[in-house]
Design a protein around this motif. Structure first.
Motif, PDB file in Angstrom:
ATOM      1  N   LEU A 159       0.791  -1.106  -0.058  1.00  0.00           N
ATOM      2  CA  LEU A 159       0.015   0.023   0.001  1.00  0.00           C
ATOM      3  C   LEU A 159       0.895   1.247   0.005  1.00  0.00           C
ATOM      4  O   LEU A 159       0.611   2.145  -0.773  1.00  0.00           O
ATOM      5  CB  LEU A 159      -0.920   0.067   1.264  1.00  0.00           C
ATOM      6  CG  LEU A 159      -2.135  -0.934   1.242  1.00  0.00           C
ATOM      7  CD1 LEU A 159      -2.867  -0.797   2.507  1.00  0.00           C
ATOM      8  CD2 LEU A 159      -2.984  -0.459   0.139  1.00  0.00           C
ATOM      9  N   ASP A 160       2.056   1.284   0.580  1.00  0.00           N
ATOM     10  CA  ASP A 160       2.919   2.307   0.891  1.00  0.00           C
ATOM     11  C   ASP A 160       3.350   2.569  -0.638  1.00  0.00           C
ATOM     12  O   ASP A 160       3.622   3.740  -1.131  1.00  0.00           O
ATOM     13  CB  ASP A 160       4.032   2.234   1.831  1.00  0.00           C
ATOM     14  CG  ASP A 160       3.622   2.228   3.102  1.00  0.00           C
ATOM     15  OD1 ASP A 160       2.521   2.985   3.073  1.00  0.00           O
ATOM     16  OD2 ASP A 160       4.253   1.844   4.015  1.00  0.00           O
ATOM     17  N   ALA A 161       3.912   1.462  -1.523  1.00  0.00           N
ATOM     18  CA  ALA A 161       4.125   1.526  -2.814  1.00  0.00           C
ATOM     19  C   ALA A 161       3.323   2.126  -3.743  1.00  0.00           C
ATOM     20  O   ALA A 161       3.689   2.934  -4.761  1.00  0.00           O
ATOM     21  CB  ALA A 161       4.727   0.519  -3.270  1.00  0.00           C
ATOM     22  N   LEU A 162       1.991   1.778  -3.415  1.00  0.00           N
ATOM     23  CA  LEU A 162       1.041   2.343  -4.317  1.00  0.00           C
ATOM     24  C   LEU A 162       0.449   3.790  -3.782  1.00  0.00           C
ATOM     25  O   LEU A 162       0.401   4.539  -4.834  1.00  0.00           O
ATOM     26  CB  LEU A 162      -0.266   1.389  -4.361  1.00  0.00           C
ATOM     27  CG  LEU A 162      -0.065   0.134  -4.948  1.00  0.00           C
ATOM     28  CD1 LEU A 162      -1.350  -0.724  -4.824  1.00  0.00           C
ATOM     29  CD2 LEU A 162      -0.043   0.219  -6.374  1.00  0.00           C
ATOM     30  N   LEU A 163       0.375   3.914  -2.652  1.00  0.00           N
ATOM     31  CA  LEU A 163      -0.151   5.349  -2.168  1.00  0.00           C
ATOM     32  C   LEU A 163       0.819   6.203  -2.075  1.00  0.00           C
ATOM     33  O   LEU A 163       0.685   7.628  -2.135  1.00  0.00           O
ATOM     34  CB  LEU A 163      -1.051   5.248  -1.163  1.00  0.00           C
ATOM     35  CG  LEU A 163      -2.351   4.198  -1.137  1.00  0.00           C
ATOM     36  CD1 LEU A 163      -3.114   4.085   0.058  1.00  0.00           C
ATOM     37  CD2 LEU A 163      -3.416   5.188  -2.219  1.00  0.00           C
ATOM     38  N   ASP A 164       2.010   5.973  -1.729  1.00  0.00           N
ATOM     39  CA  ASP A 164       3.075   6.831  -1.413  1.00  0.00           C
ATOM     40  C   ASP A 164       2.659   7.856  -0.422  1.00  0.00           C
ATOM     41  O   ASP A 164       1.774   7.420   0.612  1.00  0.00           O
ATOM     42  CB  ASP A 164       3.273   7.893  -2.632  1.00  0.00           C
ATOM     43  CG  ASP A 164       5.114   8.185  -2.630  1.00  0.00           C
ATOM     44  OD1 ASP A 164       5.462   7.976  -1.562  1.00  0.00           O
ATOM     45  OD2 ASP A 164       5.105   9.054  -3.629  1.00  0.00           O
ATOM     46  N   LYS A 165       3.137   8.959  -0.130  1.00  0.00           N
ATOM     47  CA  LYS A 165       2.776   9.893   0.862  1.00  0.00           C
ATOM     48  C   LYS A 165       1.828  11.156   0.292  1.00  0.00           C
ATOM     49  O   LYS A 165       2.333  11.804  -0.308  1.00  0.00           O
ATOM     50  CB  LYS A 165       4.261  10.397   1.642  1.00  0.00           C
ATOM     51  CG  LYS A 165       4.912   9.415   2.260  1.00  0.00           C
ATOM     52  CD  LYS A 165       6.230  10.020   2.833  1.00  0.00           C
ATOM     53  CE  LYS A 165       7.066   9.164   3.580  1.00  0.00           C
ATOM     54  NZ  LYS A 165       8.325   9.678   3.866  1.00  0.00           N
ATOM     55  N   SER A 166       0.800  10.999   1.026  1.00  0.00           N
ATOM     56  CA  SER A 166      -0.356  12.064   0.559  1.00  0.00           C
ATOM     57  C   SER A 166      -1.005  12.487   1.834  1.00  0.00           C
ATOM     58  O   SER A 166      -1.153  12.162   2.675  1.00  0.00           O
ATOM     59  CB  SER A 166      -1.497  11.480  -0.215  1.00  0.00           C
ATOM     60  OG  SER A 166      -2.277  12.425  -0.623  1.00  0.00           O
ATOM     61  N   ILE A 167      -0.801  14.028   1.961  1.00  0.00           N
ATOM     62  CA  ILE A 167      -1.218  14.473   3.193  1.00  0.00           C
ATOM     63  C   ILE A 167      -2.680  14.409   3.508  1.00  0.00           C
ATOM     64  O   ILE A 167      -2.824  14.204   4.693  1.00  0.00           O
ATOM     65  CB  ILE A 167      -1.257  16.035   2.952  1.00  0.00           C
ATOM     66  CG1 ILE A 167      -1.240  16.753   4.220  1.00  0.00           C
ATOM     67  CG2 ILE A 167      -2.287  16.772   2.140  1.00  0.00           C
ATOM     68  CD1 ILE A 167      -0.601  18.216   4.236  1.00  0.00           C
ATOM     69  N   ASP A 168      -3.531  13.988   2.762  1.00  0.00           N
ATOM     70  CA  ASP A 168      -4.991  13.776   3.159  1.00  0.00           C
ATOM     71  C   ASP A 168      -5.131  12.227   3.390  1.00  0.00           C
ATOM     72  O   ASP A 168      -6.257  11.805   3.950  1.00  0.00           O
ATOM     73  CB  ASP A 168      -5.882  14.130   2.183  1.00  0.00           C
ATOM     74  CG  ASP A 168      -5.636  13.590   0.738  1.00  0.00           C
ATOM     75  OD1 ASP A 168      -4.600  13.019   0.691  1.00  0.00           O
ATOM     76  OD2 ASP A 168      -6.862  13.599   0.038  1.00  0.00           O
ATOM     77  N   LEU A 169      -4.184  11.211   3.302  1.00  0.00           N
ATOM     78  CA  LEU A 169      -4.460   9.887   3.718  1.00  0.00           C
ATOM     79  C   LEU A 169      -3.963   9.861   4.969  1.00  0.00           C
ATOM     80  O   LEU A 169      -2.744   9.893   5.732  1.00  0.00           O
ATOM     81  CB  LEU A 169      -3.384   9.003   2.796  1.00  0.00           C
ATOM     82  CG  LEU A 169      -3.306   7.755   2.947  1.00  0.00           C
ATOM     83  CD1 LEU A 169      -4.830   6.986   2.570  1.00  0.00           C
ATOM     84  CD2 LEU A 169      -2.150   6.887   1.984  1.00  0.00           C
ATOM     85  N   ILE A 170      -5.048   9.178   5.785  1.00  0.00           N
ATOM     86  CA  ILE A 170      -4.622   8.902   7.123  1.00  0.00           C
ATOM     87  C   ILE A 170      -4.526   7.439   7.382  1.00  0.00           C
ATOM     88  O   ILE A 170      -5.053   6.802   7.090  1.00  0.00           O
ATOM     89  CB  ILE A 170      -5.765   9.388   7.960  1.00  0.00           C
ATOM     90  CG1 ILE A 170      -6.511  10.683   7.652  1.00  0.00           C
ATOM     91  CG2 ILE A 170      -5.766   9.326   9.475  1.00  0.00           C
ATOM     92  CD1 ILE A 170      -5.389  11.990   7.959  1.00  0.00           C
ATOM     93  N   ILE A 171      -3.614   7.021   8.174  1.00  0.00           N
ATOM     94  CA  ILE A 171      -3.114   5.792   8.524  1.00  0.00           C
ATOM     95  C   ILE A 171      -3.220   5.506  10.121  1.00  0.00           C
ATOM     96  O   ILE A 171      -2.439   6.349  10.658  1.00  0.00           O
ATOM     97  CB  ILE A 171      -1.899   5.365   7.822  1.00  0.00           C
ATOM     98  CG1 ILE A 171      -1.837   5.579   6.409  1.00  0.00           C
ATOM     99  CG2 ILE A 171      -1.456   3.881   8.520  1.00  0.00           C
ATOM    100  CD1 ILE A 171      -0.320   5.321   5.692  1.00  0.00           C
ATOM    101  N   ARG A 172      -3.994   4.761  10.686  1.00  0.00           N
ATOM    102  CA  ARG A 172      -3.980   4.554  11.902  1.00  0.00           C
ATOM    103  C   ARG A 172      -3.645   3.309  12.339  1.00  0.00           C
ATOM    104  O   ARG A 172      -4.296   2.478  12.381  1.00  0.00           O
ATOM    105  CB  ARG A 172      -5.629   4.827  12.296  1.00  0.00           C
ATOM    106  CG  ARG A 172      -5.957   4.900  13.773  1.00  0.00           C
ATOM    107  CD  ARG A 172      -5.276   6.045  14.565  1.00  0.00           C
ATOM    108  NE  ARG A 172      -5.848   6.052  15.999  1.00  0.00           N
ATOM    109  CZ  ARG A 172      -5.392   5.273  17.026  1.00  0.00           C
ATOM    110  NH1 ARG A 172      -4.287   4.536  16.924  1.00  0.00           N
ATOM    111  NH2 ARG A 172      -5.795   5.440  18.286  1.00  0.00           N
ATOM    112  N   PRO A 173      -2.240   3.254  13.089  1.00  0.00           N
ATOM    113  CA  PRO A 173      -1.969   1.821  13.626  1.00  0.00           C
ATOM    114  C   PRO A 173      -2.645   1.549  15.068  1.00  0.00           C
ATOM    115  O   PRO A 173      -3.034   2.344  15.785  1.00  0.00           O
ATOM    116  CB  PRO A 173      -0.570   2.249  13.810  1.00  0.00           C
ATOM    117  CG  PRO A 173      -0.168   3.500  13.400  1.00  0.00           C
ATOM    118  CD  PRO A 173      -1.457   4.226  13.288  1.00  0.00           C
ATOM    119  N   LEU A 174      -2.972   0.226  15.048  1.00  0.00           N
ATOM    120  CA  LEU A 174      -3.761  -0.152  16.225  1.00  0.00           C
ATOM    121  C   LEU A 174      -2.994  -1.500  16.995  1.00  0.00           C
ATOM    122  O   LEU A 174      -2.455  -2.396  15.893  1.00  0.00           O
ATOM    123  CB  LEU A 174      -5.239  -0.398  15.684  1.00  0.00           C
ATOM    124  CG  LEU A 174      -5.963   0.597  15.221  1.00  0.00           C
ATOM    125  CD1 LEU A 174      -7.177   0.030  14.656  1.00  0.00           C
ATOM    126  CD2 LEU A 174      -6.226   1.453  16.254  1.00  0.00           C
TER     127      LEU A 174
END
Length: 511
Positions: free
Chosen positions: A23-38
């Motif tokens: 997913l990181d390879a496909l979405l890269d870093k975008s400011i509006d993408l929120i990733i919440r580790p749990l």
């Protein structure tokens, strides 16, 4: 197939780290993408991640996901050592809409559409939770199709709101709404709506197959789809109706047609379409049938005026003076005495000036547009006549023609008629009655050759269908519409004998 396409088509791994890497390879870093580790379980350290797009989700739905996961995971794991994606969906996620996906690309499309993707370590699948919610325009009156009597609600840019409005009108379990996405990059949501036992299956299948055949990068408005699926893409006529009015779409669906809803636009497509429907207004069916029929006749008259008044004036003044009454001919001649241009050029100048004023008034901000319209009308009218650029008769003819074109209820259709008028003026100006007749004849032959999803464009007039004439030139009373149009599979609309009548008087009782 590119490397990116291969990643999109790949399946989820059991390892969360592998899925995150993909997913990181496909979405890269975008400011509006929120990733919440749990971390779901304190003792087992079961790791998970939520992905969603800021601005496209409802915060309340995200809270519901987190609450379910953090509050009940330990209780569920006491019963089982391992959990599957289905058990997670059924026992931990409290949201209304949850589904399992096994393809990476489907999960990414869901994230970018406003849903939330949940990945849990050890589960080789993703869970898509419906969390869509963003600011949108509220339901308001349609801007292009206003009515005096009738519902005031119109479609919005949200496809689910629009299908909900349709469900509110047609509470039939046979109303089917099918979904698909069109646009390799935009992934625009497109829905097909029809009533299963009224619309013909061949028609539904034809619409479905044409939509599936679209290969385009993005669909930003229903006009894209309209041009990509219509029968005659080079014709100036509109063969697919677009409307903002839910009542018109509901009526069309109840007649056996198919409606196509496109996300991000308030315009819904209806197919097939007959030419005469562009002259019919929603008011016709809500007012008394005498009134509706009268104003429909007025609109037919406006259609003829809009198409032919200026060309006929050019033709008569240029070539056929003898067809004008003598007094009127002398008046026209005196008005044109100071005009240095031939009547054809004068007509084209005035028509273009009218379109220029309309376009400028439409594009400018409302307060300025109103001022431009007033100034423009003064210039085109009195000032142009006093300067000797145009004759007073030409101003009257073009003004009447312009007003008549605005009486046509369907905006795209009125555009088509205005465009057809220009070559008709040129033909009448160069060749007189012969040019006018030949062009008009060719125009009619072209209209006769058109089809809209297999239906003749000029039906039920050509070919003549006697049973469908009740809604063509006049609007008959509702109790007389016992059957639907010929295109419907189930033609029975209501039982016969529904004409209202006063109760019979009671027979006198014997004394």
């Amino acid at each position: 197939m590119t490397h990116q396409d291969q990643l999109l088509k790949s399946a989820y791994s059991d390892s969360l780290d592998e899925n995150v890497k993909t997913l990181d390879a496909l979405l890269d870093k975008s400011i509006d993408l929120i990733i919440r580790p749990l971390v779901l379980h304190k003792g087992k350290d079961i790791r998970a991640r939520c992905y969603f797009t800021d601005g496209l989700v409802k915060a309340l739905e995200i809270d519901t996901i987190l609450t379910g996961l953090m509050a009940f995971t330990e209780d569920v794991f006491k019963e089982r050592e391992e959990l599957t994606g289905k058990e997670l969906m059924e026992r931990l996620l409290l949201n209304f809409s949850v589904r399992i996906t096994h393809e990476i690309g489907e999960g990414i499309t869901a994230i970018l559409s406003g849903d939330t993707l949940l990945l849990v370590d050890g589960i080789g699948a993703g869970l898509i939770v419906g969390t869509r919610g963003w600011d949108m325009r509220s339901v308001s009156e349609p801007a292009t199709e206003t009515v005096v009597r009738g519902p005031r609600d119109g479609f919005t840019e949200n496809i689910r709101t629009n299908t909900g409005i349709m469900r509110r009108r047609i509470r039939d379990p046979n109303l089917r709404i099918e979904g698909m996405q069109i646009g390799t990059r935009s992934k625009t949501d497109v829905n097909i709506a029809y009533i299963k036992d009224i619309a013909k299956e061949e028609l539904v299948e034809e619409v479905r197959s044409r939509l599936k055949s679209i290969k385009i990068d993005a669909v930003l408005e229903s006009g894209y789809i309209e041009e990509l699926i219509e029968d005659s893409p080079k014709s100036i006529f509109v063969t697919i109706q677009s409307t903002e009015r839910p009542d018109k779409v509901a009526a069309a669906i109840l007649e056996g047609r198919v409606a196509v809803f496109v996300d991000n636009t308030p315009f819904v497509l209806v197919m097939p379409t007959y030419f005469w429907e562009y002259v019919q207004a929603a008011d016709d069916y809500y007012s008394r049938y005498w009134v509706g029929s009268f104003f429909r006749q007025i609109r037919y008259f406006c259609f003829l005026l809009s198409l032919t008044l200026t060309p006929i004036y050019v033709m008569l003044v240029s070539f056929h003076h003898e067809m004008i009454p003598t007094e009127l001919a002398l008046t026209i001649a005196s008005g044109r005495a100071v005009v240095p241009f031939p009547v054809l050029l004068e007509a084209l100048m005035m028509e273009i000036a009218f379109e220029l004023m309309r376009e400028a008034g439409l594009r400018m901000p409302k307060p300025i547009g109103q001022a431009v319209s007033i100034v423009g009308s003064l210039i085109i009218g009195q000032a142009a006549v006093q300067a000797g650029l145009v004759s007073p008769f030409m101003v009257i003819v073009v003004a009447v023609t312009g007003i008549a074109s605005f009486a046509i209820p369907n905006y795209p259709a009125s555009f088509s008629i205005r465009l057809v008028r220009f070559p008709l003026i040129i033909a009448a100006g160069f060749f007189g009655l012969l040019g006018f007749a030949v062009f008009l004849f060719g125009f009619m032959i072209h209209a006769l050759s058109l089809r809209s999803f297999g239906e003749p464009y000029l039906a039920p007039a050509a070919p003549f269908r006697p049973r469908d004439q009740k809604d063509l030139l006049a609007r008959m009373p509702w109790w007389s519409y016992e059957k639907r149009p010929s295109m419907a599979q189930d033609r029975r609309r209501q039982p016969s004998g529904t004409k209202p009548k006063p109760p019979r008087p009671e027979p006198p009782q014997p004394t």
